[in-house]
Enzyme design. Structure first.
Site, PDB file in Angstrom:
ATOM      1  N   LYS A 194       0.813  -1.223  -0.019  1.00  0.00           N
ATOM      2  CA  LYS A 194      -0.371   0.053   0.132  1.00  0.00           C
ATOM      3  C   LYS A 194       1.050   1.373  -0.315  1.00  0.00           C
ATOM      4  O   LYS A 194       0.767   1.781   0.742  1.00  0.00           O
ATOM      5  CB  LYS A 194      -0.792  -0.262   1.042  1.00  0.00           C
ATOM      6  CG  LYS A 194      -2.050   0.715   0.949  1.00  0.00           C
ATOM      7  CD  LYS A 194      -3.321   0.620   1.905  1.00  0.00           C
ATOM      8  CE  LYS A 194      -4.012   1.044   2.692  1.00  0.00           C
ATOM      9  NZ  LYS A 194      -5.089   1.849   0.950  1.00  0.00           N
TER      10      LYS A 194
HETATM   11  N1  PMP Z   1      -7.738  -2.175  -3.386  1.00  0.00           N
HETATM   12  C1  PMP Z   1      -7.309  -0.807  -2.877  1.00  0.00           C
HETATM   13  C2  PMP Z   1      -6.691   0.267  -3.965  1.00  0.00           C
HETATM   14  C3  PMP Z   1      -7.446  -0.028  -2.047  1.00  0.00           C
HETATM   15  O1  PMP Z   1      -6.399   1.212  -1.066  1.00  0.00           O
HETATM   16  C4  PMP Z   1      -7.595  -0.339  -1.286  1.00  0.00           C
HETATM   17  C5  PMP Z   1      -8.299   0.312   0.603  1.00  0.00           C
HETATM   18  N2  PMP Z   1      -7.212  -0.006   1.305  1.00  0.00           N
HETATM   19  C6  PMP Z   1      -8.245  -2.234  -0.723  1.00  0.00           C
HETATM   20  C7  PMP Z   1      -8.605  -2.514  -2.165  1.00  0.00           C
HETATM   21  C8  PMP Z   1      -9.094  -2.501   0.103  1.00  0.00           C
HETATM   22  O2  PMP Z   1      -8.320  -2.404   1.210  1.00  0.00           O
HETATM   23  P1  PMP Z   1      -9.041  -2.693   2.684  1.00  0.00           P
HETATM   24  O3  PMP Z   1     -10.066  -4.008   2.833  1.00  0.00           O
HETATM   25  O4  PMP Z   1      -7.264  -3.882   3.692  1.00  0.00           O
HETATM   26  O5  PMP Z   1      -9.479  -1.456   3.383  1.00  0.00           O
END
Ligand code: PMP
Length: 305
Positions: free
Chosen positions: A157
């Protein structure tokens, strides 16, 4: 954005307005920063942070991929998140830990930069708006292709990834849609700019695998576990663009969006416009994050006043 009281920066709580960095901060120029998005929600027993340890594990994994050395343990950062929520004194908030290459040297090579860490929190409603809960959102397949592991590690991320996500989001909004859906470089469905995607066809739930270039969402993982409780058949496999158009139900999942129905893709209504299975999952997800499902209380980190 409404200011709260404190932000944690490199081990200290500073006043919101004093949480500043130098304009020559390396990460600002070269995108060398990794972050997390976590939610604190109100529960019958007071505020609780959802899957804090899992988010922090992903944070450290993102840092590892970028060879960033974080001078704090996961436990120290978890405690800082809890303390921050306590100090900011609101029951529901979004928590944003970030590690970035700090001020000191410029140039593409981040190896000699100190890695700073900060944690902020703020009030954040539904990222895709209230309608996303009731009516569902309208999405379009983006002309921008999701980054793949030959360019940037999609499973980290990293701030740099969101330049790609931002282009897709802006394009979708300019075209009058609520959200984008990015395909990967092989033409298969990857995810939204800040959320994963699920499809339901003939009562079977599916989502693209990690190898499709997605971020492995913690909400995605939560949905998969909840679907198993609900005895919904599930598998991970590639989804094509046309399978989006012919799905019975589609939804996004993410910390910021929650579980959000997709009612239209590229002008085609999804299914009959009803979302019976998605709504079942949504309800169980909402109850889970709000501490109403006993067997999942293990996912909650309570913030005692
Ligand atoms: N894909 C991307 C590109 C994201 O930024 C996020 C948000 N963090 C997610 C998927 C979903 O991840 P999460 O469920 O951990 O928030």
């Amino acid at each position: 954005m409404k200011a709260l009281s404190k932000i944690w920066m490199d081990g200290k709580f500073v006043d919101w307005d004093d949480a500043k960095i130098h304009i020559l901060t390396h990460g600002l120029h070269y995108g060398h920063a990794v972050f997390e998005g976590i939610r604190c929600l109100s529960t019958p027993e007071g505020p609780a942070i959802f899957r804090l340890e899992d988010h922090m594990e992903r944070f450290f994994n993102s840092a590892k991929m970028y060879m960033m050395k974080i001078d704090y343990s996961a436990k120290e950062l978890n405690n800082a998140c809890v303390e921050l929520v306590r100090k900011n004194g609101i029951p529901e908030s979004y928590i944003r830990p970030i590690a970035y290459s700090a001020y000191g040297e410029m140039g593409v090579n981040p190896s000699n930069c100190k890695i700073s860490v900060a944690i902020a929190s703020w009030e954040w409603g539904r990222y895709l708006g209230k309608d996303s809960v009731e009516k569902g959102v309208r999405a379009t397949v983006s002309s921008w292709v999701r980054i793949d592991s030959r360019a940037l590690p999609p499973q980290a991320k990293c701030s740099a990834n969101y330049a790609n996500a931002g282009l897709a989001k802006m394009e979708a909004m300019k075209m009058g849609y609520d959200e984008a859906i990015l395909l990967n470089s092989h033409g298969a469905v990857a995810e939204g700019p800040g959320e994963n995607i699920f499809k339901i066809k003939d009562e079977v739930l599916s989502t693209p695998p990690a190898s499709s270039g997605i971020l492995r969402g913690i909400t995605r993982d939560t949905v998969i576990q909840l679907a198993s409780d609900l005895k919904i058949n599930f598998y991970r496999n590639d989804i094509t663009r046309e399978e989006l158009y012919t799905a019975d139900e589609l939804f996004f999942s993410g910390t910021a969006v929650g579980v959000a129905k997709i009612r239209e893709v590229d002008g085609r209504q999804i299914g009959n416009g009803v979302f019976p299975l998605t709504e079942k999952i949504m309800k169980l997800y909402e109850d889970t994050i709000h501490g109403k499902v006993k067997r999942y209380s293990k996912w909650l980190t309570r913030v005692k006043p």
